[in-house]
Design an enzyme around this catalytic site. Structure first.
Site, PDB file in Angstrom:
ATOM      1  N   GLU A 187      -5.599  -1.497  -5.189  1.00 40.13           N
ATOM      2  CA  GLU A 187      -5.516  -0.349  -6.124  1.00 40.13           C
ATOM      3  C   GLU A 187      -5.257   0.964  -5.398  1.00 40.13           C
ATOM      4  OE1 GLU A 187      -9.286  -0.528  -8.171  1.00 40.13           O
ATOM      5  OE2 GLU A 187      -8.474  -1.769  -9.749  1.00 40.13           O
ATOM      6  N   GLU A 378      -5.820  -8.845 -10.791  1.00 35.11           N
ATOM      7  CA  GLU A 378      -7.224  -8.665 -11.200  1.00 35.11           C
ATOM      8  C   GLU A 378      -7.313  -8.557 -12.711  1.00 35.11           C
ATOM      9  OE1 GLU A 378      -9.816  -5.556  -9.807  1.00 35.11           O
ATOM     10  OE2 GLU A 378      -9.055  -5.825  -7.765  1.00 35.11           O
TER      11      GLU A 378
HETATM   12  C1  BGP Z   1     -11.342  -2.818  -9.478  1.00 34.03           C
HETATM   13  C2  BGP Z   1     -11.629  -3.174  -8.048  1.00 34.03           C
HETATM   14  C3  BGP Z   1     -12.572  -4.284  -7.838  1.00 34.03           C
HETATM   15  C4  BGP Z   1     -13.541  -4.448  -8.937  1.00 34.03           C
HETATM   16  C5  BGP Z   1     -13.022  -4.333 -10.318  1.00 34.03           C
HETATM   17  C6  BGP Z   1     -14.049  -4.328 -11.409  1.00 34.03           C
HETATM   18  O1  BGP Z   1     -11.270  -1.448  -9.545  1.00 34.03           O
HETATM   19  O2  BGP Z   1     -10.460  -3.454  -7.337  1.00 34.03           O
HETATM   20  O3  BGP Z   1     -13.086  -4.183  -6.555  1.00 34.03           O
HETATM   21  O4  BGP Z   1     -14.808  -4.650  -8.663  1.00 34.03           O
HETATM   22  O5  BGP Z   1     -12.263  -3.158 -10.439  1.00 34.03           O
HETATM   23  O6  BGP Z   1     -14.766  -3.144 -11.374  1.00 34.03           O
HETATM   24  P1  BGP Z   1     -16.344  -3.098 -11.377  1.00 34.03           P
HETATM   25  O7  BGP Z   1     -16.770  -3.886 -10.205  1.00 34.03           O
HETATM   26  O8  BGP Z   1     -16.679  -1.660 -11.278  1.00 34.03           O
HETATM   27  O9  BGP Z   1     -16.746  -3.707 -12.657  1.00 34.03           O
END
Ligand code: BGP
Length: 479
Positions: A187, A378
C-alpha cells in the site's frame, strides 16, 4: 477469454503482524514494535498510527513484549512449519508474505545482512515452494528499521534508497528463483494517510512536503528494485500496490462528483499512475502548487521511473467511501481513511462499510486506467470471532467472501484481466490499523487476545472448509 477458474486463489500475512520473535535471531527494533495496544475508542485507529518521539522513547524502555502486540504477532516465528502445512491443506495456489527488513538488516544501514535472518527466510521460501504454493512477496510491509527513523529521518532521506537497494539485492540474490510475484512496498499510498507506518515519519507539524518527498524516494526505490529483479529473477513479475477506497459522490451535484474524482486521484491513483505509467500525472502539479509542496526530483529519478514500470497492478480493498463537499455527514471508519456513512451499506464491527460491488468497480477502473493485469492482493472481513469447544462458526465471513467472489467473476466477464485473489490475514494476525489481535480476518483462528494472553494454538474456522471447497470446486461455482 479468461474465466474465474483460471485465476490464482491465495492467502496473505505480513511479517510485522504475524511473526513476533521481535528480538530473536538478531532482529532489530522496527517501527511496528513501538506501537502500543490502546483500548479502542472511536479514534484509536488513528492515534496508534501517529507516533511521536516520546511514544518511541517509551517503547524503547520496554524490554519485553509488554503491551506492544507486534512484538508477539501470531507467534509465527515459532509456528511457521505448522502454518505452512495448514496453508497447504487449505489448498491455496499462492501465499503472500513479507520480509522483515529489520530481521535482515537490524539497523538498516549495514553493509552485510544478518545471517540468522537469511536462514529464517531461506527456510520459509523453500518450505512454501516445497508445499506447492506460488510465492507473492511483499518486500516491505510497513515496518521500517527504527534506527533508520531515528538516525536518518526515515524515507525523507534519499540515503534510504541506497539501503533499500542493498536489501533488495540480497532478497533477489537469495530467493529470486522462488519469487513469482513481488511488491517493493505494501500500500504505497499509505504514507499519505499514515506517514509513520508508510514512510517512517515521526509526527511533526506541517509534514506535507516531507511526506511526498518520502513517497518519491519510495517510487524511485521501487523502480530500482524492478531493475534488480529483472537481472536476478527474470521470471518474477513486478507489481505496485495501493489501498483502494472506491469513492462515491454523496449527491449528484457536480461539486460532489468532482470531489469524488479528486479524492480518488490524490488518495489512491497518483501512486498507480506513477508506477504503472512511469511519470507523475498532471493533476499532481496543481495539488503540489496549491498545497505548497516542493519536491526534489532528479533527471535520473525520472529516467528510472520511466524505464522500470511495474508488470501488474494490485490493491487492497475492504470497503467503499463517500466523497462530499459537506462536512456534516455522519462519519465512519475505513481502511486508512474515515468516510461519510453510506446509508445503503452494512458495516463490519469496526465500521468498515461492506460493498462487494465496489470491488468490481475498482477492478474495472484500475484495468481501464493502466491496461495491466490486476491482482487483488488484500480483501477480507475483520470480525470478532468466538471459539467454543475448539469450534469457530463464522458464517458472516463466508457470506462476505462469497459476495466478493461473485463480483470478481462479474469483473472477469467485464473483461478485466484478473491474475488472482489473495485473502487478507488468512491466519489471524495483529491488526495493522488498531493493533488488536481480536480483529480477526483468518480462516485459521489463533488463540490469543489483545493483551497477548493465550496458547497461540491454531484452530480451523468454518470458513477454512468453505474456502478450501471453493478453491477445489472453483470450476463448478462459476463459468
Ligand atoms: C491494510 C494493510 C494490512 C492490514 C489490512 C487490514 O491496510 O496492508 O496490513 O492489516 O489493511 O487492516 P486492519 O489490520 O487495520 O484491519
Amino acid at each position: 477469454m479468461k474465466k474465474t477458474k483460471d485465476i490464482l486463489w491465495g492467502g496473505a500475512t505480513a511479517s510485522s503482524q504475524y511473526e513476533g520473535g521481535y528480538k530473536e535471531g538478531g532482529k532489530g527494533l522496527d517501527t511496528q514494535d513501538c506501537r502500543p495496544y490502546l483500548k479502542r475508542t472511536s479514534d484509536a485507529t488513528t492515534s496508534t498510527r501517529l507516533l511521536t518521539q516520546d511514544i518511541i522513547d517509551e517503547a524503547k524502555k520496554c524490554e519485553g513484549i509488554g503491551h506492544y502486540p507486534f512484538r508477539q504477532g501470531s507467534d509465527g516465528y515459532h509456528h511457521i512449519d505448522e502454518d505452512i502445512a495448514l496453508l497447504k491443506e487449505l489448498g491455496i495456489d499462492i501465499y503472500r508474505f513479507s520480509i522483515s527488513w529489520a530481521r535482515l538488516y537490524p539497523q538498516g544501514d549495514e553493509e552485510t545482512p544478518n545471517e540468522e535472518g537469511i536462514k529464517f527466510y531461506d527456510h520459509i521460501f523453500k518450505e512454501v515452494h516445497k508445499a506447492g504454493m506460488k510465492i507473492f512477496l511483499t518486500m516491505n510491509h510497513y515496518a521500517v528499521p527504527l534506527y533508520l527513523v531515528e538516525h536518518y529521518g526515515g524515507w525523507t532521506n534519499r540515503k534510504l534508497i541506497e539501503f533499500y537497494e542493498r536489501f533488495a539485492t540480497v532478497v533477489f540474490e537469495n530467493w529470486g528463483e522462488y519469487i513469482d510475484y513481488f511488491l517493493p512496498f505494501n500500500e504505497i499510498n499509505a504514507g499519505y494517510f499514515s506517514p509513520y507506518n508508510g514512510v517512517g515519519l515521526v509526527k511533526e507539524k506541517d509534514q506535507q512536503t516531507l511526506v511526498f518527498q518520502s513517497l518519491h524516494h519510495q517510487f524511485v526505490a521501487s523502480a530500482k528494485t524492478i531493475k534488480i529483479a529483472k537481472k536476478l529473477s527474470p521470471k518474477s513479475q513486478s507489481g505496485c500496490m495501493v489501498a483502494c477506497f472506491c469513492y462515491y459522490p454523496l449527491t449528484s451535484t457536480p461539486e460532489d462528483n468532482l470531489k469524488a474524482v479528486r479524492d480518488e486521484e490524490i488518495h489512491q491513483w497518483f501512486a498507480v499512475d506513477i508506477l504503472a505509467n512511469g511519470h507523475y500525472p498532471s493533476y499532481m502539479d496543481r495539488f503540489f502548487r496549491e498545497n505548497d509542496i516542493h519536491l526534489t526530483i532528479t533527471e535520473e529519478d525520472s529516467e528510472l521511473l520511466k524505464k522500470y514500470t511495474c508488470d501488474f497492478v494490485s490493491f487492497s480493498y475492504y470497503s467503499s467511501s463517500i466523497a462530499t463537499c459537506k462536512e456534516d455527514g455522519q462519519q465512519t471508519a475505513g481502511n486508512l481513511v474515515v468516510s461519510t456513512k453510506n446509508p445503503h451499506l452494512k458495516a463490519s464491527d469496526w465500521g468498515w462499510q461492506i460493498d462487494p460491488v465496489g470491488l468490481r468497480i475498482m477492478l474495472n477502473k484500475m484495468y481501464d486506467r493502466t491496461q495491466k493485469p490486476v491482482f487483488i492482493c488484500e480483501n477480507g472481513l475483520g470480525a470478532h470471532d468466538i471459539m467454543e469447544d475448539g469450534l469457530i462458526h463464522d458464517p458472516y465471513r463466508i457470506d462476505y467472501l462469497e459476495q466478493h467472489f461473485k463480483q470478481i467473476d462479474e469483473a472477469i466477464d467485464d473483461g478485466v484481466d484478473v491474475i488472482g485473489y489473495i485473502m487478507w490475514g488468512v491466519i489471524d494476525i495483529v491488526s495493522a490499523g488498531s493493533c488488536e489481535m481480536e480483529k480477526r480476518y483468518g480462516v485459521v483462528y489463533v488463540d490469543a487476545n489483545n493483551l497477548g494472553q493465550g496458547t497461540y494454538k491454531r484452530y480451523k474456522k468454518d470458513s477454512f472448509k468453505w474456502y478450501h471447497d471453493f478453491i477445489e470446486n472453483k470450476h463448478k461455482q462459476f463459468n
